[in-house]
Design a protein around this motif. Sequence first.
Motif, PDB file in Angstrom:
ATOM      1  N   LYS A  63     -41.606 -44.260 -35.065  1.00 48.55           N
ATOM      2  CA  LYS A  63     -43.043 -44.340 -34.843  1.00 48.55           C
ATOM      3  C   LYS A  63     -43.355 -44.707 -33.406  1.00 48.55           C
ATOM      4  O   LYS A  63     -42.492 -45.174 -32.649  1.00 48.55           O
ATOM      5  CB  LYS A  63     -43.649 -45.394 -35.785  1.00 48.55           C
ATOM      6  CG  LYS A  63     -43.557 -45.059 -37.236  1.00 48.55           C
ATOM      7  CD  LYS A  63     -44.675 -44.154 -37.692  1.00 48.55           C
ATOM      8  CE  LYS A  63     -45.971 -44.939 -37.818  1.00 48.55           C
ATOM      9  NZ  LYS A  63     -47.026 -44.086 -38.374  1.00 48.55           N
ATOM     10  N   GLU A  64     -44.623 -44.510 -33.069  1.00 48.32           N
ATOM     11  CA  GLU A  64     -45.082 -44.865 -31.738  1.00 48.32           C
ATOM     12  C   GLU A  64     -45.188 -46.394 -31.619  1.00 48.32           C
ATOM     13  O   GLU A  64     -45.553 -47.056 -32.584  1.00 48.32           O
ATOM     14  CB  GLU A  64     -46.468 -44.239 -31.543  1.00 48.32           C
ATOM     15  CG  GLU A  64     -47.108 -44.481 -30.212  1.00 48.32           C
ATOM     16  CD  GLU A  64     -48.558 -44.031 -30.225  1.00 48.32           C
ATOM     17  OE1 GLU A  64     -49.102 -43.838 -31.322  1.00 48.32           O
ATOM     18  OE2 GLU A  64     -49.120 -43.865 -29.146  1.00 48.32           O
TER      19      GLU A  64
ATOM     20  N   ARG B  53     -51.627 -51.054 -37.605  1.00 43.21           N
ATOM     21  CA  ARG B  53     -50.453 -50.868 -36.735  1.00 43.21           C
ATOM     22  C   ARG B  53     -49.197 -50.523 -37.534  1.00 43.21           C
ATOM     23  O   ARG B  53     -48.267 -49.946 -36.989  1.00 43.21           O
ATOM     24  CB  ARG B  53     -50.177 -52.151 -35.961  1.00 43.21           C
ATOM     25  CG  ARG B  53     -51.313 -52.621 -35.102  1.00 43.21           C
ATOM     26  CD  ARG B  53     -51.376 -51.851 -33.824  1.00 43.21           C
ATOM     27  NE  ARG B  53     -52.273 -52.503 -32.885  1.00 43.21           N
ATOM     28  CZ  ARG B  53     -53.000 -51.838 -31.999  1.00 43.21           C
ATOM     29  NH1 ARG B  53     -52.948 -50.531 -31.929  1.00 43.21           N
ATOM     30  NH2 ARG B  53     -53.777 -52.486 -31.164  1.00 43.21           N
ATOM     31  N   HIS B  54     -49.143 -50.921 -38.791  1.00 42.62           N
ATOM     32  CA  HIS B  54     -47.938 -50.657 -39.581  1.00 42.62           C
ATOM     33  C   HIS B  54     -48.055 -49.364 -40.370  1.00 42.62           C
ATOM     34  O   HIS B  54     -47.089 -48.950 -40.979  1.00 42.62           O
ATOM     35  CB  HIS B  54     -47.704 -51.794 -40.579  1.00 42.62           C
ATOM     36  CG  HIS B  54     -47.455 -53.115 -39.939  1.00 42.62           C
ATOM     37  ND1 HIS B  54     -46.972 -54.185 -40.630  1.00 42.62           N
ATOM     38  CD2 HIS B  54     -47.609 -53.538 -38.679  1.00 42.62           C
ATOM     39  CE1 HIS B  54     -46.873 -55.214 -39.817  1.00 42.62           C
ATOM     40  NE2 HIS B  54     -47.253 -54.848 -38.637  1.00 42.62           N
ATOM     41  N   ALA B  55     -49.239 -48.760 -40.385  1.00 42.77           N
ATOM     42  CA  ALA B  55     -49.486 -47.720 -41.375  1.00 42.77           C
ATOM     43  C   ALA B  55     -49.029 -46.354 -40.905  1.00 42.77           C
ATOM     44  O   ALA B  55     -48.894 -46.091 -39.704  1.00 42.77           O
ATOM     45  CB  ALA B  55     -50.965 -47.694 -41.693  1.00 42.77           C
ATOM     46  N   ASP B  56     -48.749 -45.481 -41.903  1.00 40.64           N
ATOM     47  CA  ASP B  56     -48.516 -44.072 -41.620  1.00 40.64           C
ATOM     48  C   ASP B  56     -49.682 -43.247 -42.138  1.00 40.64           C
ATOM     49  O   ASP B  56     -50.069 -42.262 -41.546  1.00 40.64           O
ATOM     50  CB  ASP B  56     -47.237 -43.601 -42.310  1.00 40.64           C
ATOM     51  CG  ASP B  56     -46.066 -44.451 -41.927  1.00 40.64           C
ATOM     52  OD1 ASP B  56     -45.725 -44.459 -40.748  1.00 40.64           O
ATOM     53  OD2 ASP B  56     -45.510 -45.133 -42.814  1.00 40.64           O
ATOM     54  N   GLN B  78     -56.263 -47.042 -34.127  1.00 41.52           N
ATOM     55  CA  GLN B  78     -55.217 -48.035 -33.895  1.00 41.52           C
ATOM     56  C   GLN B  78     -53.942 -47.742 -34.677  1.00 41.52           C
ATOM     57  O   GLN B  78     -52.957 -48.473 -34.545  1.00 41.52           O
ATOM     58  CB  GLN B  78     -55.748 -49.435 -34.237  1.00 41.52           C
ATOM     59  CG  GLN B  78     -56.715 -49.930 -33.188  1.00 41.52           C
ATOM     60  CD  GLN B  78     -57.452 -51.174 -33.595  1.00 41.52           C
ATOM     61  OE1 GLN B  78     -57.410 -51.578 -34.734  1.00 41.52           O
ATOM     62  NE2 GLN B  78     -58.151 -51.774 -32.656  1.00 41.52           N
ATOM     63  N   VAL B  79     -53.933 -46.688 -35.472  1.00 45.16           N
ATOM     64  CA  VAL B  79     -52.721 -46.349 -36.223  1.00 45.16           C
ATOM     65  C   VAL B  79     -51.783 -45.577 -35.307  1.00 45.16           C
ATOM     66  O   VAL B  79     -52.204 -44.625 -34.657  1.00 45.16           O
ATOM     67  CB  VAL B  79     -53.078 -45.495 -37.448  1.00 45.16           C
ATOM     68  CG1 VAL B  79     -51.828 -45.095 -38.199  1.00 45.16           C
ATOM     69  CG2 VAL B  79     -54.012 -46.251 -38.352  1.00 45.16           C
ATOM     70  N   PRO B  80     -50.532 -46.004 -35.213  1.00 44.82           N
ATOM     71  CA  PRO B  80     -49.611 -45.298 -34.310  1.00 44.82           C
ATOM     72  C   PRO B  80     -49.244 -43.903 -34.831  1.00 44.82           C
ATOM     73  O   PRO B  80     -49.270 -43.647 -36.023  1.00 44.82           O
ATOM     74  CB  PRO B  80     -48.394 -46.219 -34.285  1.00 44.82           C
ATOM     75  CG  PRO B  80     -48.465 -47.023 -35.518  1.00 44.82           C
ATOM     76  CD  PRO B  80     -49.904 -47.167 -35.861  1.00 44.82           C
ATOM     77  N   GLU B  81     -48.904 -43.019 -33.905  1.00 42.81           N
ATOM     78  CA  GLU B  81     -48.482 -41.662 -34.253  1.00 42.81           C
ATOM     79  C   GLU B  81     -47.068 -41.704 -34.810  1.00 42.81           C
ATOM     80  O   GLU B  81     -46.300 -42.566 -34.416  1.00 42.81           O
ATOM     81  CB  GLU B  81     -48.512 -40.786 -32.997  1.00 42.81           C
ATOM     82  CG  GLU B  81     -49.877 -40.616 -32.375  1.00 42.81           C
ATOM     83  CD  GLU B  81     -50.766 -39.674 -33.155  1.00 42.81           C
ATOM     84  OE1 GLU B  81     -50.233 -38.950 -34.051  1.00 42.81           O
ATOM     85  OE2 GLU B  81     -51.973 -39.661 -32.916  1.00 42.81           O
ATOM     86  N   PRO B  82     -46.617 -40.765 -35.647  1.00 46.61           N
ATOM     87  CA  PRO B  82     -47.453 -39.780 -36.328  1.00 46.61           C
ATOM     88  C   PRO B  82     -48.227 -40.404 -37.474  1.00 46.61           C
ATOM     89  O   PRO B  82     -47.695 -41.240 -38.172  1.00 46.61           O
ATOM     90  CB  PRO B  82     -46.417 -38.783 -36.855  1.00 46.61           C
ATOM     91  CG  PRO B  82     -45.200 -39.597 -37.059  1.00 46.61           C
ATOM     92  CD  PRO B  82     -45.205 -40.645 -36.025  1.00 46.61           C
ATOM     93  N   ARG B  83     -49.453 -39.977 -37.641  1.00 46.38           N
ATOM     94  CA  ARG B  83     -50.261 -40.547 -38.712  1.00 46.38           C
ATOM     95  C   ARG B  83     -50.946 -39.436 -39.494  1.00 46.38           C
ATOM     96  O   ARG B  83     -51.016 -38.287 -39.055  1.00 46.38           O
ATOM     97  CB  ARG B  83     -51.286 -41.502 -38.147  1.00 46.38           C
ATOM     98  CG  ARG B  83     -52.318 -40.802 -37.289  1.00 46.38           C
ATOM     99  CD  ARG B  83     -53.382 -41.756 -36.802  1.00 46.38           C
ATOM    100  NE  ARG B  83     -54.258 -41.072 -35.867  1.00 46.38           N
ATOM    101  CZ  ARG B  83     -54.618 -41.558 -34.693  1.00 46.38           C
ATOM    102  NH1 ARG B  83     -54.141 -42.714 -34.284  1.00 46.38           N
ATOM    103  NH2 ARG B  83     -55.435 -40.892 -33.910  1.00 46.38           N
TER     104      ARG B  83
END
Lengths: 321, 146, 643, 116
Positions: A63-64, B53-56, B78-83
């Motif tokens: 993840k990023e 921040r922890h989510a997909d 605020q959700v990191p890639e890939p999402r």
Amino acid sequence: MMTIVLTALQYLGYILIFPGFLFCFVIGMLLCGIDRKIVARMQKRVGPPVLQPFYDFFKLCGKETIIPAAASKTTFLAAPLVGLAALVVLQLFIPIHGFSAFSGMADIIVILYLLLIPAMAAMLGGAASGSPYAGIGLSREMVTIIACELPLVMVLLAVGKVVGGDAVTFSFSKIANYQLANGSLITHASLIPAAIAMLLIIPGETGNHPFDTAEAETEICEGLLAEYSGAPLAVYKLTHCVKVLTLTSFFAALFLGGIGTGIVVVDALILVAICIVLTIVSISFVHAITARLKIEQVFKFYWTIVTGLALISLVLAWYGL
Amino acid sequence: MFKKLIEESTAKSPWLFHINAGSCNGCDIELVSVLTPRYDAERLGFKLTGTPRHADIVVVTGPVTSQSLPRVLRAISQVPEPRCIVTMGSCPQSGNVFRGSYSVAGPLSKYVHVDVDVAGCAPKPEAVIDGLALATQILKEKRAKK
Amino acid sequence: MSFANFLDYHHFPVYSIMVLFLGAFLIVLFGKNKFMRNLLAFLAVSISLACIVALVKPVMLDGEIIAYWMGNRAVAGGYAIGIALEVDALSLFFALLISTAVFVSGIYSLQYMEHDNNVPEYYTLFLMLSGGVIGLVLSGDIFNMFIMVEILTFAAVALTAFRNKAHGALEAAFKYLVVGCIGSTCILVGIIMLYAQAHTLNFAQLSAVIPGNMNNATKLAFALLFVGFGTKAFIVPFHPLAADAHGAAPASISVLISGVLTKSGIYGLIRLTYFLFQTMNLGTFQFLLVFIGSVSMFVCVTMALAQHDFKRLLAFHSISQIGYVLAAVGLCTGLGFSAGLYHAMNHTLFKGLLFLCAGAVLHQTGTTNLDELGGLSKKMPWTTGLFLVGAFSISGLPPFNGFASKWMVYQAAYQKASETGNIGFLFVTLIALVTSVLTLASFVKVSQSVFFGRLPAKYENVKEVKGGMIFAMCLFAILCVVTGLFPSAVTKYLTEPAARAVFSVVNYIDAAMGTGYAASAMGENLPVVASFNFNELGYWSPISWLLILCIALLAVTIVAVSGKYDKVSESSEIADSKYDLFFGGEKSVYSQVGGGDLFWGFKHNWRHYFSFMHDLHSGIVNDYSLWAIVALAIVTLFIQIVL
Amino acid sequence: MIMFNYIASFFLIALGFYTIITKYNLVKTVIGLSIADYGVNLLIISVGYNPGGTAPIYTLGELTSASYFVDPIPQALTLTSIVIGACVTAMSLSLVMKLHESYGTLDTREIRRLRG
């Protein structure tokens, strides 16, 4: 020259493979996977596969990683690595039935303090993220540590007294040798309360249910880890898994020594089996039958019931019963 | 090999972040029921997280009221890639019975790219699991493309 | 008299004191010029340090005890007439750490004080204070010790009030003066009562005469001296003074008050109990010392948890650490002494470092209020790093020095408990360990509230402090790490000789009064010292641990970096909600858990205790004086009963 | 006779301490310190006193076993102690002045910004 190189390689192998990183990585993850599976089964669910922690870890690696604008980058990134390394080094000092990769370097009181380093790293990392949730998480994590510390100290002192007699000892090797000669310490009547106390300390130190107030995802958004994402988060998850292994094998070294054959591989397997049993007893069962406590309840629980148990042990050991 | 491992893992451990954008709570209850012993989405690796921040996968319920819109967008950003973004229930897709209300800013697809729509009011847990499984496949593809 | 004679090391003790007083005098004369003043101050502190360091070899390593008679008025007719300086390993140990702290604090002052008025006066008082403390520990004459106590008390009071516009500075100075004077009065009365008994003021001669001739008057004198030196060490119940004084004084002076003044009090207590009255074999008296030590440890660390001010918090910790020293010294075993002195040294180093960091924060932001600060690590990276070194040291995280000494304290207490079968000492171990983790808690609080967390908007333009101040802090930090990494060297070359000196009173007496004096004066009262050992219960090798940790860390880092661990998304200048903190979806505003509200779970369970303590520390000078008098009464009763 | 001195000196010291503890006025606190100090001075001088002794001044040859004089050391100590007492008074009074400037009161019960 050749021997020096070989010795160096041997110690490097200790650090990197067994009982260092690779062992910790695999067994720690496995213990957590088993824990999740057992909890699910106790709740009549199918539960995730035993390898689920591995999947989580590798997914997070891909993840990023986002650094919040308010965070101090260096501390934010370095803290997880320091915590993990310190914890793995700690694992090296815990003897496995007489086999100790680095004997004569740290005794049980040192272990007590080395256990603080990963927690400290997590707290500093969380504080460095600047999140207000991390502030609350840090506060709760610290209170949990304070809560666990007192009974843990008493347990260690009781063990030191039983093993050393009048010449009390903090030495790991003496504890191991005593158990080789006299059988496991858990058979010692005065140490049974201490062993129970230690079993209750394990979920508190690792931050498992019902003592996971510091990382309560439903109320304070995972607390210290609120701003972590990607690889640093993966390292934190790994650290948590390794901590389960470390504490269970610490328990094994303190109370269940003397069970083994002398062949390192077999002993390691026996240790893994013991750790699995301990994880199921002290983490999974407790997890499945309790709801999360409030932080002041955690503190109260440890400083009354658990400390009481440890104190009974200490007094019994003191008067040589 | 390592890349392959990460891809496989991405499909096997999707973590959810749930945003309530003015929902009537019907969908929220159904989402939780997905995690109960009867349906047990955890066997597929699903887990509810407390922070984006922890989510997909971001699960949005509710018709996206004008009050909640900036919050929803901020949390999603605020959700990191890939999402992957999943709308749950009819509200975020069409506005449902709230459509046309002065306070509804939806549908969500006007503002962000939505990957999966799970229709229903509220959707059945089986449908939710199906939608989430679809989302994990999309997640895996996104990861592979990267 | 040739020039070489001046360089004989027997003269060095007197040089190390003289040069400081001389510097103070010269600065009054020539202090208007900034360069001159800085040069004089620097020369004074560095020459003094050099003299003390030069004494390490003869005194520490070769075990010589230097008895220096001022004006060559040596012993005549079995009476010490002249004024003596007597330097044994114990004195030198304290002198060494005092002059180190003075040296670093002096360097720090050069830049720290540059914006203040009346800087020449500051340096005068600074050097007077330093000279007073070094004079106290090197003196072999009990009245001279009193004079030095007075000099250092006055200098410290004046320096506490130096920034008299600062919050509470005058108030702190006044309280310190009143209770300090009660202490000094006690010391003076005690000295006079001893003089009336023994007709001498020489410490060595008193040590030979008094223990065999104990009566009610000497016991009262003992109690008076004990309380008097107790006020100088700020042990419970005198700790509120320390908190007030540290909080108000300039940071460079806080270093001296905490690292130096408290040490001089501890030194006085050791000299008093183990030399003058020789209570080595008196279990009940050890109990008093250990009890006071443990109470100081615990009360002060809990008080520190409740503080909102950086320096005040550090001040309470200072006394908490002194509690460790006193408890360890009170155990009266070889290991206990070694541990206590080791911890005294470490305390000077890490507390000095922490106060300098607090000073740096104060210098740059103008406040030390924990509730107002935050996020300074981005603006002051050096200070943050050095603060962390200090914080880890004081909370006893391996491999820093605090751990090594605390670890020895636990062992000493547990060993003593096991040897004597006294379960009381067991609780000392427990209290010490719990105190240690509470210390960690309050430093987590400081790092969260000052250096990490959110940066308030008004501190956007804060800069790092200047190089000279960083250099001074680095000196302390390096010493913290070095003394932590080589515990066996420190114990072997520094603390064990000093501990041995405590157990060899006879040598101390004979060195001053002539060989055989102790035996003839004391007869069968010669102190019989139970065999003492420095054996430890466990093992700890910081170097190997650090080596393994480095390898492990290197391995992790290599794996992590090769796995693109450092490939991160960072915010550019454009405001992007992606890089905001997660705030439940809201736009993030400045919000931080206040320093006082951290650790609620702990405080809630102890709320009655905390509110009781808060009421007790009322801030009224009458109350603090009353505590002092009550302490005097209790100690007097105790000593009359047990001795 | 000398006994009376001792009693008086301890009475003075106790009185000084009593003043410090019970009086809520800063100036009275300073006075208490001074009283205690005078008590100490009296004690020191009494310790050195020998009934019927002469002044401790002699020249070489004059000293015999019968010569009998007052102990000079306590007198020297008293001088020191008096000087220190004067310093204490001066220092504390100057602090009192400054305190009155900034707090506007001399009541110790109100000068307690630092507490807890």
